[in-house]
Structures are given as C-alpha cells and as structure tokens.
Design a protein around this motif. Structure first.
Motif, PDB file in Angstrom:
ATOM      1  N   THR A   1      -8.153  -7.714  -3.956  1.00  0.00           N
ATOM      2  CA  THR A   1      -6.781  -8.083  -4.318  1.00  0.00           C
ATOM      3  C   THR A   1      -6.662  -8.175  -5.833  1.00  0.00           C
ATOM      4  O   THR A   1      -7.576  -8.632  -6.511  1.00  0.00           O
ATOM      5  N   GLN A   2      -5.503  -7.744  -6.356  1.00  0.00           N
ATOM      6  CA  GLN A   2      -5.243  -7.775  -7.797  1.00  0.00           C
ATOM      7  C   GLN A   2      -4.128  -8.768  -8.092  1.00  0.00           C
ATOM      8  O   GLN A   2      -3.013  -8.638  -7.579  1.00  0.00           O
ATOM      9  N   ILE A   3      -4.441  -9.772  -8.901  1.00  0.00           N
ATOM     10  CA  ILE A   3      -3.464 -10.758  -9.341  1.00  0.00           C
ATOM     11  C   ILE A   3      -3.240 -10.536 -10.830  1.00  0.00           C
ATOM     12  O   ILE A   3      -4.144 -10.729 -11.641  1.00  0.00           O
ATOM     13  N   GLY A   4      -2.044 -10.115 -11.207  1.00  0.00           N
ATOM     14  CA  GLY A   4      -1.763  -9.745 -12.585  1.00  0.00           C
ATOM     15  C   GLY A   4      -1.558 -10.932 -13.515  1.00  0.00           C
ATOM     16  O   GLY A   4      -1.537 -12.095 -13.095  1.00  0.00           O
ATOM     17  N   HIS A   5      -1.362 -10.619 -14.788  1.00  0.00           N
ATOM     18  CA  HIS A   5      -1.236 -11.663 -15.809  1.00  0.00           C
ATOM     19  C   HIS A   5       0.027 -12.504 -15.609  1.00  0.00           C
ATOM     20  O   HIS A   5       1.069 -12.004 -15.213  1.00  0.00           O
ATOM     21  N   ASN A   6      -0.120 -13.805 -15.826  1.00  0.00           N
ATOM     22  CA  ASN A   6       0.983 -14.767 -15.754  1.00  0.00           C
ATOM     23  C   ASN A   6       1.583 -14.906 -14.363  1.00  0.00           C
ATOM     24  O   ASN A   6       2.695 -15.430 -14.205  1.00  0.00           O
ATOM     25  N   VAL A   7       0.883 -14.448 -13.329  1.00  0.00           N
ATOM     26  CA  VAL A   7       1.349 -14.662 -11.954  1.00  0.00           C
ATOM     27  C   VAL A   7       1.233 -16.153 -11.611  1.00  0.00           C
ATOM     28  O   VAL A   7       0.292 -16.829 -12.033  1.00  0.00           O
ATOM     29  N   GLU A   8       2.192 -16.635 -10.843  1.00  0.00           N
ATOM     30  CA  GLU A   8       2.178 -18.013 -10.350  1.00  0.00           C
ATOM     31  C   GLU A   8       2.147 -17.968  -8.819  1.00  0.00           C
ATOM     32  O   GLU A   8       3.077 -17.462  -8.196  1.00  0.00           O
TER      33      GLU A   8
END
Length: 349
Positions: free
Chosen positions: A238-245
């Motif tokens: 899984t990819q969680i990008g920058h500044n994700v909440e």
C-alpha cells in the motif's frame, strides 16, 4: 496452552451449552480435531460444521439449534469471539531481549529496558526505542526517530530520520516509513522539460496499535505531518502519500494508493486496489469497494464503487445492465429496422 470451554466462555462472554472439557487449540472446521474448538459464522457453514470433527463450536444464537448434542459456545459475534480466542492460543515467538553484537547503535541513541535488537540492525543517533520493542534483523531506524513501547519491526523495515511510532505498532517486513513524497515542479527550459524536486521537511506519525503490512510505504510530509490514526490496519503493498491524514480505526486493503493530502475520517474501509486522488476526502465510516477510484468528497457513512466512484447501489445495478448491453444493442437494432420500414426501392435500412 489449554483452557476449559467454560473458561473460554467467561473470557469472551459466550454461553456454554453441552459438555465442558479442556480445549487444546482452535482451527478451521476441516482441520479441527476432537480436542479443538472451531467456529460457524453463518448458515452457509452448517453442513461443513456437522461433518467437522471439532470437539466444540462457536456459533451465533440463531444457529445453536442446528447442532444437537454438540458442545457449543454461543456468541453474539462469532468473528470477534474468534479473534479473542485465537489470541489466547497464539503467542508469537519473538526473539528474547538483548542487543546483538552485530547491531550498530550510534552514540546518543536511547534503548529502554527489555528491547530486542537483532543482527545488522542500525539505530541512529538520538533515536529512542521503547520498552519491550523488537527490532528484527536488518531494521534501520534513522537519527532522531521514535519507536514506542512493545512495537514489533520485522526484517528490513526502514524508519527514516525523525519518524515517530506510538506504542504497540507492528510493521511487517520491507516496509518504508518516512521516504520523501513524490513532489516535483515542472520547469520548461530550452533543452526540454525538467522536474525539480521539492524537498520534504515534514515527518510521519503512526498512532498506537497500528499494523502496517509488508512492502508498504508511508511518505513523509512536504511540511507538517503524514498521520495514521490509532488502531488503523494497513495491508501489504500500500502507498500512503505525503501529508495524508488517516483517522483512527481505518481498514486499508492491499495495493491501495492514497495521493498526497488525501483525508480519511474515522473507521473508513477501503477494498483492494482503491485509488484515492490527491486532496480527496472520505467521511467517517464510509466504505469503498475494491478497484474504485475516488476524487472529490465522499459523505460519512456512504458506500461507493466504480471509477469514478458512485453510490454502490447504483453501481451494482449498472454492472448488471452492462452485462446485458450486447443483447440490448441487438434488440435496439431490430426495433430500429422495424420502425424504419422498407426503403423506397423495397429494401430495408
């Protein structure tokens, strides 16, 4: 580990019906033996349960009458009961506390009591590892990173400098937390298009009791924090990008991708391979079917599916209609011919 059925019933709030005996383990209906416990989640499992050799069954109240003469634990929620009982029998065999002589611990790192540090682990200057945490071989903990109490980092997990993990976080093998987000500015020059990297000054915060699957990535924020809320569970790849909440208690199934600045509320559930566009917002308790694409906003509690995602009730009807399109086109062509009538020369359109 052995427990009497009555003891298990007390621990999970289940009613014992039938003979009480000592249980040696838990298994599936097909594999369970006479001294083991198994479980029945729905009526579809009844036939298999009747054939099973399991000594006792966990069943919902509405199915208790299907198994006369069997020892039963009657549970309001069988799946929750399964999770609780399985945890009683399953004790992970983590390495004993201690620091391998093959590990590299830089000056200024702080390791609390009961920490296990395997071979070829690197802990950078100023990093802190909380009490009872386990770092399997090959783990990298960058300078100034924080790992809470009773965390488990499996082999080759990478925590970039400054990343913060709360207590009881589990990170599976090969996962990278804190790499730069994918942020570039495009500049047109005489010699062509150039992609200028935007440095990422932020960090990542992982809340308590979060579990992250193997080979996943959580990128650091450009500015501020990329955040995963308490109790959320993230599957492999899984990819969680920058500044994700990501809010507390979310479920994110394998191969999802969350673009930068996406927002997930509390208890959101994403099926496998869901794509979330940068800046999209998903409200509390919303559910997204596998392979869906999300942009814009999804209201709290809504269930959506498709690309682009629409209300799931509409998508299901559309999916049924799509399968019928070839026959519908044939019928439409026949109808058009009948309505058009013959051509002036006696032919037909």
């Amino acid at each position: 580990m052995r427990y009497r059925l009555s003891e298990l019933g007390e621990k999970i709030g289940a009613e014992l019906r039938g003979r009480d005996f000592e249980v040696e383990g838990i298994s599936s209906l097909e594999l369970a033996g006479e001294r083991e416990l198994s479980f029945v989640e729905s009526r579809a499992w009844v036939a298999a349960a009747r054939r099973s050799k399991a000594g006792a069954l966990m069943v919902p109240p509405e199915l208790a009458g299907e198994f006369p003469g069997r020892s039963l634990l009657i549970c309001p929620n069988v799946r929750v009961a399964l999770a609780r009982v399985a945890r009683l029998f399953f004790k992970p065999a983590h390495p004993a506390p201690g620091i391998s002589p093959l590990a590299v611990i830089e000056e200024g790192a702080d390791l609390e009591e009961g920490v296990s540090v395997g071979p070829w682990v690197f802990v950078g200057a100023g990093a802190r590892i909380g009490e009872g945490s386990v770092l399997y071989p090959g783990v990298f903990v960058g300078a100034g990173a924080r790992v809470g109490r009773r965390c488990v980092l499996y082999p080759y997990v990478v925590l970039y400098p400054g990343v913060r993990l709360a207590d009881e976080v589990v990170v599976h093998a090969g996962t990278v937390i804190g790499a730069d987000g994918f942020g570039y500015a495009q500049e047109i020059r005489r010699d062509g298009l150039r992609h200028l990297k935007i440095p990422h000054f932020g960090t990542v915060e992982i809340g308590p009791e979060v579990e992250i699957g193997a080979n996943s990535c959580v990128d650091r924020a450009t500015f501020g924090v990329t955040r995963v809320g308490a109790g959320s569970k993230i599957d492999n790849l899984t990819q969680i990008g920058h500044n994700v909440e990501i809010g507390e208690g979310c479920i994110i199934v394998a191969q999802c991708g969350l673009g930068g600045h996406a927002r997930l509320g509390r208890y959101v559930m994403l099926g496998g391979q869901v794509g979330i566009a940068p800046g999209a917002e998903i409200g509390d308790g919303a559910r997204v079917a596998a392979k869906s694409g999300i942009s814009g906003k999804i209201s709290p509690g809504e269930e959506v599916a498709g690309i682009p995602a629409i209300p799931a009730r509409i998508w299901r009807r559309a999916a049924v209609a799509f399968a019928k399109l070839p026959d519908m086109v044939k019928d439409w062509r026949r109808l058009r011919t009948l309505l058009s009538g013959p051509e002036p020369d006696g032919g037909s359109k």
